[in-house]
Design an enzyme around this catalytic site. Structure first.
Site, PDB file in Angstrom:
ATOM      1  N   SER A  42      42.993 -19.093  15.659  1.00 20.26           N
ATOM      2  CA  SER A  42      43.656 -20.059  16.560  1.00 20.26           C
ATOM      3  C   SER A  42      43.233 -19.824  18.003  1.00 20.26           C
ATOM      4  O   SER A  42      42.448 -18.918  18.289  1.00 20.26           O
ATOM      5  CB  SER A  42      45.183 -19.946  16.419  1.00 20.26           C
ATOM      6  N   ASP A  91      42.572  -7.183   9.867  1.00 23.26           N
ATOM      7  CA  ASP A  91      43.632  -6.708  10.764  1.00 23.26           C
ATOM      8  C   ASP A  91      42.969  -5.726  11.725  1.00 23.26           C
ATOM      9  O   ASP A  91      42.535  -4.643  11.313  1.00 23.26           O
ATOM     10  CB  ASP A  91      44.731  -6.017   9.942  1.00 23.26           C
ATOM     11  N   SER A 195      39.729  -9.823  28.285  1.00 29.20           N
ATOM     12  CA  SER A 195      40.879  -9.231  28.978  1.00 29.20           C
ATOM     13  C   SER A 195      41.772 -10.390  29.401  1.00 29.20           C
ATOM     14  O   SER A 195      42.023 -11.322  28.624  1.00 29.20           O
ATOM     15  CB  SER A 195      40.416  -8.388  30.163  1.00 29.20           C
ATOM     16  N   TYR A 209      51.407  -5.228  27.892  1.00 27.47           N
ATOM     17  CA  TYR A 209      50.319  -6.211  27.818  1.00 27.47           C
ATOM     18  C   TYR A 209      49.347  -5.969  28.979  1.00 27.47           C
ATOM     19  O   TYR A 209      48.132  -5.894  28.785  1.00 27.47           O
ATOM     20  CB  TYR A 209      50.898  -7.637  27.879  1.00 27.47           C
ATOM     21  N   LYS A 213      45.393  -4.840  28.933  1.00 28.74           N
ATOM     22  CA  LYS A 213      44.338  -5.688  29.496  1.00 28.74           C
ATOM     23  C   LYS A 213      43.617  -4.981  30.656  1.00 28.74           C
ATOM     24  O   LYS A 213      42.426  -5.190  30.862  1.00 28.74           O
ATOM     25  CB  LYS A 213      44.918  -7.040  29.926  1.00 28.74           C
ATOM     26  N   THR A 244      47.633 -21.980  25.004  1.00 27.86           N
ATOM     27  CA  THR A 244      47.446 -21.685  23.572  1.00 27.86           C
ATOM     28  C   THR A 244      48.780 -21.189  23.023  1.00 27.86           C
ATOM     29  O   THR A 244      49.742 -21.016  23.782  1.00 27.86           O
ATOM     30  CB  THR A 244      46.398 -20.573  23.321  1.00 27.86           C
TER      31      THR A 244
HETATM   32  N1  LIG Z   1      46.186 -17.952  26.351  1.00 27.53           N
HETATM   33  C1  LIG Z   1      46.284 -17.242  27.460  1.00 27.53           C
HETATM   34  O1  LIG Z   1      46.954 -17.603  28.414  1.00 27.53           O
HETATM   35  C2  LIG Z   1      45.513 -15.961  27.595  1.00 27.53           C
HETATM   36  C3  LIG Z   1      45.292 -15.491  28.887  1.00 27.53           C
HETATM   37  C4  LIG Z   1      44.567 -14.308  29.042  1.00 27.53           C
HETATM   38  C5  LIG Z   1      44.076 -13.649  27.943  1.00 27.53           C
HETATM   39  N2  LIG Z   1      44.319 -14.111  26.693  1.00 27.53           N
HETATM   40  C6  LIG Z   1      43.768 -13.337  25.580  1.00 27.53           C
HETATM   41  O2  LIG Z   1      42.920 -14.149  24.798  1.00 27.53           O
HETATM   42  C7  LIG Z   1      42.885 -13.667  23.455  1.00 27.53           C
HETATM   43  C8  LIG Z   1      43.135 -14.827  22.504  1.00 27.53           C
HETATM   44  O3  LIG Z   1      44.453 -15.334  22.726  1.00 27.53           O
HETATM   45  P1  LIG Z   1      44.861 -16.841  22.489  1.00 27.53           P
HETATM   46  O4  LIG Z   1      45.425 -17.358  23.735  1.00 27.53           O
HETATM   47  O5  LIG Z   1      43.764 -17.563  21.822  1.00 27.53           O
HETATM   48  O6  LIG Z   1      46.106 -16.600  21.503  1.00 27.53           O
HETATM   49  P2  LIG Z   1      46.385 -17.062  20.002  1.00 27.53           P
HETATM   50  O7  LIG Z   1      47.708 -16.487  19.651  1.00 27.53           O
HETATM   51  O8  LIG Z   1      46.202 -18.529  19.861  1.00 27.53           O
HETATM   52  O9  LIG Z   1      45.228 -16.319  19.170  1.00 27.53           O
HETATM   53  C9  LIG Z   1      45.249 -14.948  18.889  1.00 27.53           C
HETATM   54  C10 LIG Z   1      44.770 -14.742  17.469  1.00 27.53           C
HETATM   55  O10 LIG Z   1      44.750 -13.327  17.214  1.00 27.53           O
HETATM   56  C11 LIG Z   1      45.239 -13.135  15.894  1.00 27.53           C
HETATM   57  N3  LIG Z   1      45.734 -11.770  15.711  1.00 27.53           N
HETATM   58  C12 LIG Z   1      46.898 -11.237  16.166  1.00 27.53           C
HETATM   59  N4  LIG Z   1      47.023  -9.971  15.731  1.00 27.53           N
HETATM   60  C13 LIG Z   1      45.909  -9.693  15.002  1.00 27.53           C
HETATM   61  C14 LIG Z   1      45.459  -8.555  14.286  1.00 27.53           C
HETATM   62  N5  LIG Z   1      46.194  -7.434  14.198  1.00 27.53           N
HETATM   63  N6  LIG Z   1      44.257  -8.617  13.660  1.00 27.53           N
HETATM   64  C15 LIG Z   1      43.515  -9.761  13.704  1.00 27.53           C
HETATM   65  N7  LIG Z   1      43.914 -10.877  14.348  1.00 27.53           N
HETATM   66  C16 LIG Z   1      45.093 -10.839  14.992  1.00 27.53           C
HETATM   67  C17 LIG Z   1      46.321 -14.181  15.730  1.00 27.53           C
HETATM   68  O11 LIG Z   1      46.655 -14.404  14.363  1.00 27.53           O
HETATM   69  C18 LIG Z   1      45.698 -15.373  16.415  1.00 27.53           C
HETATM   70  O12 LIG Z   1      44.951 -16.159  15.524  1.00 27.53           O
HETATM   71  C19 LIG Z   1      43.935 -12.566  23.380  1.00 27.53           C
HETATM   72  O13 LIG Z   1      43.297 -11.315  23.514  1.00 27.53           O
HETATM   73  C20 LIG Z   1      44.812 -12.835  24.592  1.00 27.53           C
HETATM   74  O14 LIG Z   1      45.464 -11.683  25.059  1.00 27.53           O
HETATM   75  C21 LIG Z   1      45.010 -15.266  26.499  1.00 27.53           C
END
Ligand SMILES: NC(=O)c1ccc[n+]([C@@H]2O[C@H](COP(=O)([O-])OP(=O)(O)OC[C@H]3O[C@@H](n4cnc5c(N)ncnc54)[C@H](O)[C@@H]3O)[C@@H](O)[C@H]2O)c1
Length: 365
Positions: A42, A91, A195, A209, A213, A244
């Site tokens: 996702s 995982d 990050s 968190y 990061k 997201t």
């Molecule tokens: N969306 C934001 O605002 C944002 C901002 C900065 C950084 N991030 C980072 O971007 C990355 C992706 O996040 P996103 O926004 O797409 O979130 P998201 O929740 O849509 O996607 C994260 C995915 O990681 C998977 N996941 C969780 N635990 C897991 C595990 N133990 N093993 C394998 N997969 C696992 C989830 O099932 C999910 O599909 C993350 O590292 C998040 O910290 C997101």
């Protein structure tokens, strides 16, 4: 400083020049690449998957969400006609699960190797148990569990460690080179770390968190300082709040009135990294599209609101100056390691020549 002139660090670590942020990525350069993404079911992971699948790459995603991952692969295969798309359960907190995932990726890769690894899986932590410890029945608090550290830090370290192992064994790949021809560089050795802006400044009530990061930023800065040795180019994405499923409803309420970034800008930034093997050791912050202008004094920059007219940018280069100057320890370590790499290069050359001579003496070609 005189030392800087006598031993220029930027050249020594072979970091590439600053990014030209006005240039879009050329997706055609990704066509023959094999890319592994953790947390690909996702959000950003799914965005990378779709874009790179459209570009014709082999894309392998791993996630704990099997239902979503399977469905995504089926849908994108149908939409793009690309058959080289795969999902495996992974995982990231479990070493053997990640090892199995990398093995599966190599098995399904048309050229038997991996070109780019994206350490993307991540979670947030919404309770305040760390900041406000609670004791049970008046006793000390129990040993805490830190799932956010397990996923966002240990998981990323496992992915990075395996990436450094597998990328160096990518058949027909060579050490990353900022001067290569991207259209002719079919095999790559590339690690993208994810990050956050939480790796750059604090977010109240998201201590663990932000710790995880910040650690990923530290991982990036250290790995890029030695990428001239291991030959793997390492680049970093630091997204701002982006729409997201990781953003909770409380988070959305707290962001009300402000601007949130778009996943497609994160995908665009990652695509530049993945498509262009000349980009080595660069980091970007990705946020809502804004326009920055000089103020009357000429120094300060003003940021206009998202929906005003004008040229707006979502991708900003950060942490660009680590190697403009440094202390003597880092300078000497890099100097010595470069020397070792040089000597190794000669040893490698002699070993190869010896093998050729031996083959010639045996009479085989
Ligand atoms: N969306 C934001 O605002 C944002 C901002 C900065 C950084 N991030 C980072 O971007 C990355 C992706 O996040 P996103 O926004 O797409 O979130 P998201 O929740 O849509 O996607 C994260 C995915 O990681 C998977 N996941 C969780 N635990 C897991 C595990 N133990 N093993 C394998 N997969 C696992 C989830 O099932 C999910 O599909 C993350 O590292 C998040 O910290 C997101």
């Amino acid at each position: 400083m005189p030392r800087a002139a006598s031993y220029p660090l930027e050249a020594a670590v072979r970091q590439s020049p600053p990014l030209d942020l006005d240039k879009a990525a050329d997706d055609a350069w990704m066509k023959e690449k094999t890319i592994l993404i953790t947390g690909g079911a996702s959000g950003f992971g799914a965005g990378f998957f779709k874009r790179w699948a459209e570009a014709g790459a082999t894309v392998v995603i791993g996630d704990i969400n099997v239902k979503k991952g399977d469905q995504l692969v089926r849908d994108v295969k149908r939409e793009t006609g690309n058959k080289n798309l795969h999902f495996f359960h992974c995982d990231v907190t479990d070493w053997s699960s990640q090892v199995q995932f990398f093995k599966e990726a190599v098995k399904v890769s048309p050229h038997g190797g991996i070109d780019t690894v994206v350490a993307n899986a991540g979670i947030t932590d919404t309770d305040l148990k760390f900041e406000i410890p609670v004791g049970l029945d008046g006793h000390d608090p129990p040993a805490p569990k830190f799932p956010v550290i397990d996923v966002n830090l240990t998981g990323v370290l496992y992915t990075s460690h395996l990436a450094l192992f597998y990328l160096r064994r990518n058949p027909n790949s060579s050490p990353s080179n900022p001067n290569c021809d991207p259209a002719q560089t079919h095999r790559d050795r590339h690690l993208i770390l994810v990050s956050s802006m939480a790796g750059l400044w604090p977010i109240p009530a998201q201590t663990l968190y932000a710790v995880s990061k910040h650690a990923v930023v530290g991982l990036f800065r250290n790995l890029r300082s030695s990428s001239f040795m291991h030959g793997v180019r390492v680049n970093l994405l630091c997204p701002y709040f982006i729409d997201t499923s990781i953003i909770t409803n409380t988070g959305k309420m707290l962001l009300a009135g402000g601007a949130v970034g778009k996943p497609e800008d994160v995908v665009e930034a990652a695509t530049r990294f993945a498509a262009d093997p000349r980009i080595v050791g660069r980091a970007v912050l990705v946020g809502p599209k804004v326009k920055v202008v000089q103020n009357e004094e000429g120094g300060m920059a003003l940021v206009e609101k998202e929906n005003e007219a004008g040229d707006k940018k979502a991708i900003w280069e950060i942490y660009a100056h680590d190697f403009e100057d440094s202390d003597i320890f880092v300078r000497n370590v890099i100097r010595v390691l470069n020397r070792v790499a040089e000597i190794r290069g000669w040893v490698g050359w002699f070993t190869d020549m010896l093998a050729v001579v031996k083959r010639a003496l045996r009479g085989s070609n």
